[in-house]
Structure formats: structure tokens, C-alpha cells
Enzyme design. Structure first.
Site, mmCIF file in Angstrom:
data_model
loop_
_atom_site.group_PDB
_atom_site.id
_atom_site.type_symbol
_atom_site.label_atom_id
_atom_site.label_comp_id
_atom_site.label_asym_id
_atom_site.label_seq_id
_atom_site.Cartn_x
_atom_site.Cartn_y
_atom_site.Cartn_z
ATOM 1 N N ASN A 6 -45.685 -18.812 172.280
ATOM 2 C CA ASN A 6 -46.047 -19.585 171.088
ATOM 3 C C ASN A 6 -44.908 -20.574 170.784
ATOM 4 O O ASN A 6 -43.762 -20.170 170.575
ATOM 5 C CB ASN A 6 -46.257 -18.622 169.908
ATOM 6 C CG ASN A 6 -46.660 -19.347 168.641
ATOM 7 O OD1 ASN A 6 -46.092 -20.383 168.308
ATOM 8 N ND2 ASN A 6 -47.627 -18.816 167.926
ATOM 9 N N HIS A 9 -42.402 -23.075 166.726
ATOM 10 C CA HIS A 9 -41.133 -23.320 166.041
ATOM 11 C C HIS A 9 -40.289 -24.422 166.670
ATOM 12 O O HIS A 9 -39.289 -24.833 166.092
ATOM 13 C CB HIS A 9 -40.375 -22.009 165.843
ATOM 14 C CG HIS A 9 -41.137 -21.097 164.925
ATOM 15 N ND1 HIS A 9 -41.612 -21.527 163.702
ATOM 16 C CD2 HIS A 9 -41.575 -19.831 165.078
ATOM 17 C CE1 HIS A 9 -42.283 -20.542 163.128
ATOM 18 N NE2 HIS A 9 -42.282 -19.511 163.942
ATOM 19 N N HIS A 42 -50.195 -22.786 166.568
ATOM 20 C CA HIS A 42 -50.986 -22.523 165.365
ATOM 21 C C HIS A 42 -51.073 -23.814 164.568
ATOM 22 O O HIS A 42 -50.046 -24.320 164.109
ATOM 23 C CB HIS A 42 -50.282 -21.424 164.551
ATOM 24 C CG HIS A 42 -51.034 -20.974 163.337
ATOM 25 N ND1 HIS A 42 -50.651 -19.887 162.593
ATOM 26 C CD2 HIS A 42 -52.144 -21.452 162.730
ATOM 27 C CE1 HIS A 42 -51.490 -19.719 161.582
ATOM 28 N NE2 HIS A 42 -52.403 -20.660 161.640
ATOM 29 N N ARG A 44 -51.913 -25.224 161.214
ATOM 30 C CA ARG A 44 -52.125 -24.734 159.850
ATOM 31 C C ARG A 44 -52.743 -25.816 158.985
ATOM 32 O O ARG A 44 -52.570 -26.998 159.239
ATOM 33 C CB ARG A 44 -50.794 -24.296 159.232
ATOM 34 C CG ARG A 44 -50.257 -23.008 159.808
ATOM 35 C CD ARG A 44 -48.965 -22.605 159.127
ATOM 36 N NE ARG A 44 -48.649 -21.218 159.421
ATOM 37 C CZ ARG A 44 -49.042 -20.173 158.682
ATOM 38 N NH1 ARG A 44 -49.734 -20.370 157.582
ATOM 39 N NH2 ARG A 44 -48.720 -18.948 159.024
ATOM 40 N N ARG A 48 -47.625 -27.715 158.740
ATOM 41 C CA ARG A 48 -46.171 -27.625 158.537
ATOM 42 C C ARG A 48 -45.394 -27.727 159.858
ATOM 43 O O ARG A 48 -44.219 -28.041 159.851
ATOM 44 C CB ARG A 48 -45.808 -26.317 157.824
ATOM 45 C CG ARG A 48 -46.031 -25.081 158.644
ATOM 46 C CD ARG A 48 -45.483 -23.853 157.953
ATOM 47 N NE ARG A 48 -46.329 -23.432 156.849
ATOM 48 C CZ ARG A 48 -46.364 -22.163 156.420
ATOM 49 N NH1 ARG A 48 -45.603 -21.253 156.972
ATOM 50 N NH2 ARG A 48 -47.169 -21.822 155.439
ATOM 51 N N GLU A 69 -54.242 -21.091 167.623
ATOM 52 C CA GLU A 69 -54.506 -20.209 166.479
ATOM 53 C C GLU A 69 -54.943 -21.076 165.306
ATOM 54 O O GLU A 69 -54.337 -22.126 165.057
ATOM 55 C CB GLU A 69 -53.242 -19.457 166.077
ATOM 56 C CG GLU A 69 -52.723 -18.535 167.145
ATOM 57 C CD GLU A 69 -51.392 -17.917 166.743
ATOM 58 O OE1 GLU A 69 -50.906 -18.167 165.631
ATOM 59 O OE2 GLU A 69 -50.832 -17.195 167.566
ATOM 60 N N THR A 100 -48.040 -15.610 159.840
ATOM 61 C CA THR A 100 -49.275 -14.844 159.655
ATOM 62 C C THR A 100 -48.918 -13.417 159.236
ATOM 63 O O THR A 100 -48.106 -12.772 159.883
ATOM 64 C CB THR A 100 -50.077 -14.814 160.974
ATOM 65 O OG1 THR A 100 -50.077 -16.128 161.521
ATOM 66 C CG2 THR A 100 -51.494 -14.353 160.744
ATOM 67 N N GLU A 150 -56.703 -9.830 169.688
ATOM 68 C CA GLU A 150 -55.243 -9.708 169.756
ATOM 69 C C GLU A 150 -54.836 -8.722 168.677
ATOM 70 O O GLU A 150 -55.047 -8.976 167.477
ATOM 71 C CB GLU A 150 -54.579 -11.068 169.514
ATOM 72 C CG GLU A 150 -53.052 -10.964 169.561
ATOM 73 C CD GLU A 150 -52.352 -12.274 169.209
ATOM 74 O OE1 GLU A 150 -52.970 -13.347 169.340
ATOM 75 O OE2 GLU A 150 -51.184 -12.201 168.795
ATOM 76 N N HIS A 190 -47.117 -10.462 167.669
ATOM 77 C CA HIS A 190 -46.504 -10.678 166.363
ATOM 78 C C HIS A 190 -45.253 -9.823 166.203
ATOM 79 O O HIS A 190 -45.315 -8.606 166.266
ATOM 80 C CB HIS A 190 -47.444 -10.431 165.173
ATOM 81 C CG HIS A 190 -47.101 -11.365 164.047
ATOM 82 N ND1 HIS A 190 -46.100 -11.102 163.163
ATOM 83 C CD2 HIS A 190 -47.556 -12.600 163.738
ATOM 84 C CE1 HIS A 190 -45.982 -12.126 162.342
ATOM 85 N NE2 HIS A 190 -46.840 -13.049 162.669
#
Ligand code: PXP
Length: 236
Positions: A6, A9, A42, A44, A48, A69, A100, A150, A190
């Protein structure tokens, strides 16, 4: 067992200075070269970190598998239909959350989720649901028509080694076995890192891990290539 990375970031870092670097796409390509078998991001509601532009570049450039996601909203469905990722992972979303916070409440949203999932699947997109290790929720995922879930490892990952964490691990094991018996493909993710991944890797029903933060944090020190290779080795 496969690793999907993922890359959200990298975009968080870019947005911290409203800059144009680092580009998440570059990290994605390097992660693939280092052995990642999928790239996850992801999008959103508040954009962000990942934005539509990132999705378009990722779709065009990555060679493995793009998993986006998103919340199960009309806006996000339209983005998915335009980008056409390999996988859409449906996740709950709250604006105030840092990340999440739990699995999707499939039971309460079954009526809405069924047609939503069907429309994505009709477009050739595989749909996954991010779900807590709760057997009733997993039954509802199966009823909602997905072939892939998942399992949320967040509760396990937040606990220190000990009895409580062992209990959380057992819940994940039971959930994985239950989902597998229902014919679902089982992924997990996660909060997983280079230490807490060990007991989770032993669960035979889990075929893929989705890991972001720990790999990106490590890549700030050793580089993305090394950070991904180390995790691939642990999982393999
Ligand atoms: N799986 C899902 C559904 C997520 O929302 C996230 C975080 O974006 C992850 C996995 C990865 O979690 P982490 O960044 O803690 O590795």
C-alpha cells in the site's frame, strides 16, 4: 503467500508540503521490482493523499495488480468504473480517522452492498471486502456476492505480545478457515509489520497480505527496494 504494498503514505509525504514529490507511482514501480505482487492505494473522500491523477498513472504503469480501497459510495463507484482497477476493496471510511479503523459492517449494509458489488463485478473488477474477523460478518460477505475478503488484522496488531494478542490471533485463524470453507479467497492486512507478521504468516488460508505503513516507514531509512525485499522474504 503474496505481498501487496500500500503506497498511500508516499502521497501523504507529498501532500505534507503540497509538493509534487515523492510520486507514489515511482514507489509502486520500485516495489514491483522488489517483489511486490500487487499495489494498493486508498482514494478517500477528502483526497488527503491519493488523488485521481495517481490512480490514472498507476493504472497505466504498474504491471502486477492494482487494488484500490474505497468507500461503497456512488462517487467512488464511478471512479472505479473509470479507472478499471483489478480489484476494488470496499472499506468503511470516517473523515476524522487517521487510518481505516475497522472492517465494513456488511450485515447492516447488505441491501446496499449487493447491487453495488454486482455493478463493479459486471465491469470485470474483482471486489474484496475489508472485514473484521467475525464469522457473521464473513457470512454476510459471502451473501453479498464477493469471492474475496481481506481480514482486518488491526486489533491483533495493536496488542502487545500476550494472552489478549493470542486471542486476537485465534480469531483471525478461525475467520480465515471459515471464509475458506465458504469458498472465499482470503487476504489479510492492517497494522502488520516486520515483527508481528510472523504468526500470521503461518495461517495457511491467507494467500496475500496488504501492508503499507511499516514498509513505507522502513523505506525512509533503507529505501523502498530493501524495505519491500525484507518483507517479501519474511512472507515467503
Ligand atoms: N488494508 C486496508 C483495508 C487498509 O485500509 C490499510 C490501510 O490503508 C491496509 C490494509 C494497510 O495497513 P497498514 O498501512 O497499517 O499496513
Amino acid at each position: 503467500m503474496r505481498l501487496s504494498v500500500n503506497i498511500d503514505h508516499f502521497a501523504t509525504l507529498r501532500e505534507a508540503r503540497l509538493s509534487n514529490e515523492p510520486e507514489p507511482i515511482l514507489a509502486a514501480l520500485l516495489a514491483e521490482q522488489a517483489g511486490a505482487e500487487g499495489i494498493v492505494c486508498h482514494i478517500r473522500g477528502d483526497r488527503r493523499h491519493i488523488k485521481e491523477r495517481d490512480l490514472q498513472m498507476l493504472r497505466q504503469a504498474i504491471k502486477t495488480k492494482l487494488n484500490i480501497e474505497m468507500a461503497a459510495t456512488e462517487e467512488m463507484k464511478n471512479i472505479a468504473l473509470e479507472i478499471n482497477p483489478d480489484v476494488v476493496s470496499l472499506v468503511p471510511e470516517r473523515e476524522e480517522e487517521l487510518t481505516t479503523e475497522g472492517g465494513l459492517d456488511v450485515i447492516s449494509n447488505e441491501r446496499h452492498l449487493g447491487p453495488h458489488i454486482k455493478e463493479l463485478q459486471k465491469a470485470g473488477i474483482k471486489v474484496s471486502i475489508f472485514v473484521d474477523p467475525d464469522l457473521k460478518q464473513i457470512n454476510a460477505c459471502s451473501r453479498a456476492g464477493v469471492n474475496l475478503i481481506e481480514i482486518n488484522t488491526g486489533k491483533y496488531a495493536d496488542l502487545k505480545p500476550g494472552e489478549e494478542r493470542q486471542k486476537a490471533l485465534e480469531e483471525i485463524k478461525k475467520a480465515a478457515l471459515h471464509g475458506h470453507k465458504l469458498g472465499l479467497e482470503i487476504h489479510a492486512g492492517h497494522g502488520l509489520d516486520y515483527k508481528n507478521i510472523f504468526p500470521v504468516v503461518e495461517i495457511p488460508e491467507i494467500t496475500e497480505f496488504s501492508i503499507g505503513f511499516s514498509i513505507i516507514a522502513r523505506s525512509a531509512i533503507v529505501g523502498i527496494d530493501m524495505a519491500v525485499r525484507e518483507m517479501v522474504n519474511l512472507i515467503g
